[in-house]
Scaffold this motif. Structure first.
Motif: not given
Lengths: 108, 509
Positions: B247-248, B360-367, B105-108, B237-243
């Motif tokens: 973010p959505a 992460f969705l909040c990060v997406a909104a901020v970005e 829903l958020s990705l589209i 690897w995880a912080p690199d990958a998630y970062g």
């Protein structure tokens, strides 16, 4: 229904927590209401106090928060950061170390 | 259709993902709608499977048999590919079923069309299929196949932003480590196949004797799955990958990490449950503590909001490892605290998916509104984005384990369960939670407090809707945890200790 969980040593009940939180809130309110009443919105009392100089729009940014804490732990944090080097060779190296530990543990 | 729900939960997203590029050629809206329909279909299947399985039944679905419940081929040998869904598998299915549709829903809306949106949606759908496959399969080789499906799809999503230098680099590093992890797992499978001539988990579990080859295979499984689950010191690897992931899309990567942890539990409790030493349990506990502490300290020094949340997510993996690790240490005696700690670890998987997903969705909104995630540049967003600020605060508090939110409900089970094994474990876990609270207060202050900042764009309603649903979940799971522990978490944790029931369901004796 379903509010309580048993933890083995005791229990957790959200409604009990709410009751306790309400008690703390009311107590805080009572203490607050006994305070002085000179504060007025829109006056100088609202301005931030930074080293005795009057600074409009002063803001403490996120990197400044816990500065002292991070500074005290700097040697440790710097070492920790160095582990996160970004080099894939280091990452694979750590994988090899853990594999060796696991092999020692499992095969012993 | 209900009879085939377990296989449909895997097959529909697998085929549906490949249909996305075709639909995109006709109409972009059709493609977006299809992606959501597929994810919702998976949710319905996962819900239906869970409704049957969580009552105590183990659902076996056999591929290639005339009747999907014929587990044994003529000769009494479990040779066919088999899905074995017990309460724990169903629990993982529920997590994917909740996060999947919300992520789509958020990705589209979040992904720009001109930046390869169709391919990204395809990869996300395949990732969902791989996660469901890993959760439901009862076959070691199939587990490896789905592990690879998730690895390839995840790396594609991580490196989605090819025009930046960091995203492809993060994807490359993750790909290399995932390949290593998959290779070690495959080697372990090969050892067991060479020894027992079978790939069925229940069959191999019954036959396993703890020989040198078995132990060697265990070491390979452990190292491979710990790597993919982002356990320290293999979490880099995880912080690199998630970062670097859009973010959505990150919430599904978090579920991908959790399903690797599920694989680890399956190997340790079900496959090796009969021959496991306590030392392996202690190793899981020690790595769990290390993961939570290292990630929390690293989160403290981050200036990128995405990386900060990523380290927060990694630290939560440590809590899950601590909870279930305590259960593993106490597996032979099975004292009451072992089940409590395991329930906490399992419950925390679901709670982590909700809280970290919302963060992460909040990060997406901020970005989306500011075009940056740098905490040195952010600030004052709480005035113009109060709903995002509220969601960030709520999920931060939940992640730090503040009552009465969901993170607290699972953490108190972990604290009190691990106290039974050693109070030191509880002390470290509580202190780490305090540190995490400090870290996320800092992030909230940095991004949302301060003088008003005008933003030109509005957060898309799709993103807000997904955030709202996750926020409601965080509150509800926190207010009535007893209901969920009794109906979902309890049976899932019990399933880990019920190795004999798992074997009986497949081998009929």
């Amino acid at each position: 229904m379903g509010v309580e969980i048993l933890t083995g040593q005791g229990f957790w009940h959200a409604l009990v927590w709410f009751a306790a939180a309400l008690g703390v809130f009311l107590l805080s309110l009572a203490i607050w209401s006994m305070g002085r009443r000179e504060f007025r919105r829109g006056t100088e009392a609202e301005l931030p106090f930074v080293s005795g100089e009057r600074v409009e729009d002063a803001r403490v940014g996120a990197p400044h928060l816990y500065w002292g804490f991070a500074e005290a732990l700097k040697p440790f944090l710097e070492r920790l950061r160095n582990f996160h080097s970004g080099f894939i060779g280091d990452y694979v190296g750590w994988f090899a170390v853990i594999l060796a530990v696991i092999l020692l543990l499992v095969m012993a | 259709m209900g009879t085939h729900a377990p296989i449909l939960a895997i097959a529909v997203p697998l085929l549906g993902g490949f249909a996305l590029p075709l639909l995109a050629r006709f109409h972009k809206g059709l493609r977006d709608a299809w992606a959501i329909v597929v994810a919702l279909f998976v949710s319905v299947c996962a819900g239906y499977v869970a409704s049957r399985v969580l009552s105590g039944e183990i659902w076996i679905y056999v591929l290639g048999a005339k009747n999907p419940v014929d587990t044994l081929a003529p000769g009494g040998f479990p040779i066919r590919i088999m899905l074995t869904v017990d309460a724990l598998s169903a629990f993982l299915g529920i997590i994917a079923g909740i996060i999947g549709p919300l992520m789509f829903l958020s990705l589209i809306r979040f992904l720009p069309e001109e930046e390869g949106k169709t391919l990204s949606l395809t990869l996300a759908t395949l990732l969902l299929a791989g996660i469901m496959g890993m959760a439901y399969t009862g076959d070691l080789f199939n587990f490896f196949v789905f592990l690879e499906v998730t690895s390839i799809a995840a790396c594609g999503i991580i490196g989605f932003r090819t025009w930046t230098s960091r995203a492809p680099e993060a994807a490359f590093k993750t790909m290399l480590l995932y390949a290593l992890s998959g290779l070690f797992f495959l080697l372990g499978v090969a050892f067991l196949y060479g020894e027992y001539g079978a790939l069925n988990m229940a069959y191999v579990s019954r036959e396993i004797r703890g020989t040198t080859v078995d132990r060697l295979a265990l070491a390979l499984f452990l190292s491979g799955l710990l790597m993919k689950a982002a356990a320290a010191p293999m979490h880099f690897w995880a912080p690199d990958a998630y970062g670097e992931t859009p973010p959505a899309a990150t919430p599904l990567l978090v579920v991908n990490t959790q399903v690797s942890l599920y694989g680890l539990w399956r190997v340790l409790f079900t496959l090796y449950g009969g021959v496991l030493d306590r030392g392996v349990g202690w190793l899981v506990v020690a790595l769990g503590l290390l993961t939570m502490v290292v990630a929390a300290f690293m989160a403290l020094v981050q200036t990128d909001l995405g990386r900060l949340v990523a380290y927060g997510a990694v630290s939560q993996i440590g809590y899950m490892m601590l909870g279930v690790g305590v259960g593993l240490v106490a597996l032979p005696g099975k004292p009451p605290y072992a089940l409590v700690a395991t329930q906490g670890g399992v419950f925390h998987m679901l709670n982590d998916a909700l809280t970290v997903g919302l963060l992460f969705l909040c990060v997406a909104a901020v970005e989306w509104v500011r075009g940056t995630r740098d905490l040195r540049e952010l600030g004052g967003l709480g005035h113009s984005l109060p709903e995002v600020g509220l969601c960030f605060l709520l999920s931060s508090l939940a992640l730090a384990g503040i009552p009465p939110l969901n993170g607290f409900a699972s953490k108190i089970l972990i604290y009190e369960g691990s106290f039974g094994l050693s109070p030191i474990l509880t002390a470290v876990a509580v202190l780490t939670s305090i540190l995490l609270l400090a870290v996320f207060v800092r992030a909230f202050q940095g991004a949302f407090l301060g003088p008003r900042v005008e933003v030109g764009k509005k957060v898309p309603w799709q993103l807000l809707l997904a955030m709202g649903i996750l926020a409601v979940g965080i509150v509800v799971f926190g207010l009535v945890p007893g209901f969920f522990v009794e109906k979902m978490v309890g049976p899932a944790a019990e399933a880990l200790f019920s190795r004999s029931a798992y074997l009986f369901a497949v081998l009929r004796g």
